[in-house]
Design an enzyme around this catalytic site. Sequence first.
Site, PDB file in Angstrom:
ATOM      1  N   ASP A 114       0.912  -1.133   0.000  1.00 15.00           N
ATOM      2  CA  ASP A 114       0.000   0.000   0.000  1.00 15.00           C
ATOM      3  C   ASP A 114       0.958   1.191   0.000  1.00 15.00           C
ATOM      4  O   ASP A 114       1.601   1.465   1.025  1.00 15.00           O
ATOM      5  CB  ASP A 114      -0.875   0.001   1.264  1.00 15.00           C
ATOM      6  N   HIS A 115       1.095   1.853  -1.132  1.00 11.36           N
ATOM      7  CA  HIS A 115       2.193   2.828  -1.228  1.00 11.36           C
ATOM      8  C   HIS A 115       2.029   3.986  -0.237  1.00 11.36           C
ATOM      9  O   HIS A 115       2.999   4.663   0.093  1.00 11.36           O
ATOM     10  CB  HIS A 115       2.389   3.314  -2.670  1.00 11.36           C
ATOM     11  N   HIS A 124      -5.902   2.800   1.218  1.00  9.65           N
ATOM     12  CA  HIS A 124      -5.181   3.999   1.685  1.00  9.65           C
ATOM     13  C   HIS A 124      -5.923   4.732   2.819  1.00  9.65           C
ATOM     14  O   HIS A 124      -5.349   5.035   3.862  1.00  9.65           O
ATOM     15  CB  HIS A 124      -4.960   4.989   0.548  1.00  9.65           C
TER      16      HIS A 124
HETATM   17  C1  BG6 Z   1      -3.553   4.472  -6.287  1.00  7.73           C
HETATM   18  C2  BG6 Z   1      -4.897   4.513  -6.970  1.00  7.73           C
HETATM   19  O1  BG6 Z   1      -3.496   3.418  -5.369  1.00  7.73           O
HETATM   20  O2  BG6 Z   1      -3.364   5.710  -5.601  1.00  7.73           O
HETATM   21  C3  BG6 Z   1      -4.981   5.669  -7.928  1.00  7.73           C
HETATM   22  O3  BG6 Z   1      -5.083   3.286  -7.694  1.00  7.73           O
HETATM   23  C4  BG6 Z   1      -4.664   6.961  -7.214  1.00  7.73           C
HETATM   24  O4  BG6 Z   1      -6.269   5.761  -8.528  1.00  7.73           O
HETATM   25  C5  BG6 Z   1      -3.351   6.839  -6.446  1.00  7.73           C
HETATM   26  O5  BG6 Z   1      -4.567   7.983  -8.184  1.00  7.73           O
HETATM   27  C6  BG6 Z   1      -3.151   8.074  -5.560  1.00  7.73           C
HETATM   28  O6  BG6 Z   1      -1.876   8.023  -5.014  1.00  7.73           O
HETATM   29  P1  BG6 Z   1      -1.140   9.358  -4.537  1.00  7.73           P
HETATM   30  O7  BG6 Z   1       0.129   8.867  -3.920  1.00  7.73           O
HETATM   31  O8  BG6 Z   1      -0.940  10.177  -5.765  1.00  7.73           O
HETATM   32  O9  BG6 Z   1      -2.061  10.038  -3.581  1.00  7.73           O
END
Ligand code: BG6
Length: 480
Positions: A177-178, A240
């Site tokens: 989960d980045h 997230h």
């Molecule tokens: C991803 C989603 O996990 O997170 C995307 O699949 C989304 O739809 C992205 O745009 C958002 O990540 P961040 O780091 O730009 O907030």
Amino acid sequence: MKDYRLIMTIFGASGDLARRKLYPALYQLYNKGFLAEHFAIIGTARREWDHDFFRQIIRESLNEGIQVNDNIEAFLSHFYYQSNDVKQVEQYFDLKKLSHLLAKKYQTNGNQIFYISLSPNLFPIITSQLKEQGLLTKKGYNRLIIEKPFGYNENSAEELQAQLTQSFSEEQIYRIDHYLGKSIVNQILPIRMNNFLSRFLWDPTHIDHIQITLDEELGVGERGTYYETSGVSRDMIQNHALQLLTLVTMDLPENTSNESLRQKKIARLKQLKHYANLKDLKEHVVRGQYIMSKDQKEIAYRQEKNVAPDSKTETYMALKIGIDQENWLHTPIYLRSGKQLNNKQTDIKIIYKKEAENIPANYLQIELAPKPGIRLALSQSDSTHCKEIKELHLSYQLPHELAKIIPGDYEKLLFDCMNGDLSNFAHFLEVKYAWQFIDSIHSLWQEEDIPDLAFYPAQSNGPEAGDWLIEKDHRFWFNE
Ligand code: BG6
């Protein structure tokens, strides 16, 4: 500097994620000396490439995003390519041969990371073949990194887990989960745990409510097919947003071990209050979808590529969430997330109870984007004769210089995996309880024949119903 020994095999090596995120992250680890002599990366994908062509692709993808140094050729020499149709058993023989060869050449001690960045229906095919064809080493470690989505709902997640755990144990599975690799997110628990003041700041008896915002400016672009099956509930909220909610509200673990931390997270996710019935849901959950922007420059969601012209997929959600635990019973969490909004804003705001009606509430803001930092808003009386009450912001913003050297989200998560540190990866039970919460919403939505979709123009600040959700409680979104 520790020179880590390992072979990393990437399934989906020609894909967009590998190019944008993995190769730059590996290069940063190389620049910092964590990857030096004793590592090899095997890229696999269906295309018939050779090692040189693969290296060329990586060179190009690095050049697109970051500054490369003279060491680039030495770095690329550690990359190998094996074309692979993951459904063909024989292809695992070739992969095994290559792994053995490289393990010997780079003396990797049998340590292996398998990174799967492919469609989830291929995860179990790959993991069972890795086991059956003898690619898992007995000496050294075998770890599996997989990208989301982990299932589509609780049942499919259970099914996937059962399949994966035939080859890898729960402790060997690293679910990416980045958001959990973002540096400010990694500060939440240390701040909570290491500061006496945090006992007050995080005490729900002082907190009026919490706001979590994950607003995006972009639409779904090329990802229509995926997004139609996901919507914002599965794409952003299930993972997230609920992870952020957990980190700010969970009970603190007794120690910093993975086990203890994960147990507390699991407990909190299990305590999310489900909506009792459709009426309850309608009162506390708003779903929306973007239509064409007012200036007509941005198309409606239903006009996006691979999206049904009558699609009911939600591109926006706002929810009021309760936690079924004594301390938190009276402290709601308001959460919102959407695509095609007029601002990229990702933050958590903890809003405290007011000292008096005419004094603005204090709040603590943890901002992930656009300007990662932490800010405490206090009230002061200005020094003029009128003694007007004004906001005073004590703020910490990640210094530009530091932001440059702090590991990016993927670099951080790969490094954690190399260290066997699971604390920034969701345990299966976290995923399961998060799905239970999301599933309960979807099953109520299905009770309706004509779903309530609140339409909002692209590049606006979302549907009015999203504002009303909080305003009817005499609160409002803090938009700064
Ligand atoms: C991803 C989603 O996990 O997170 C995307 O699949 C989304 O739809 C992205 O745009 C958002 O990540 P961040 O780091 O730009 O907030």
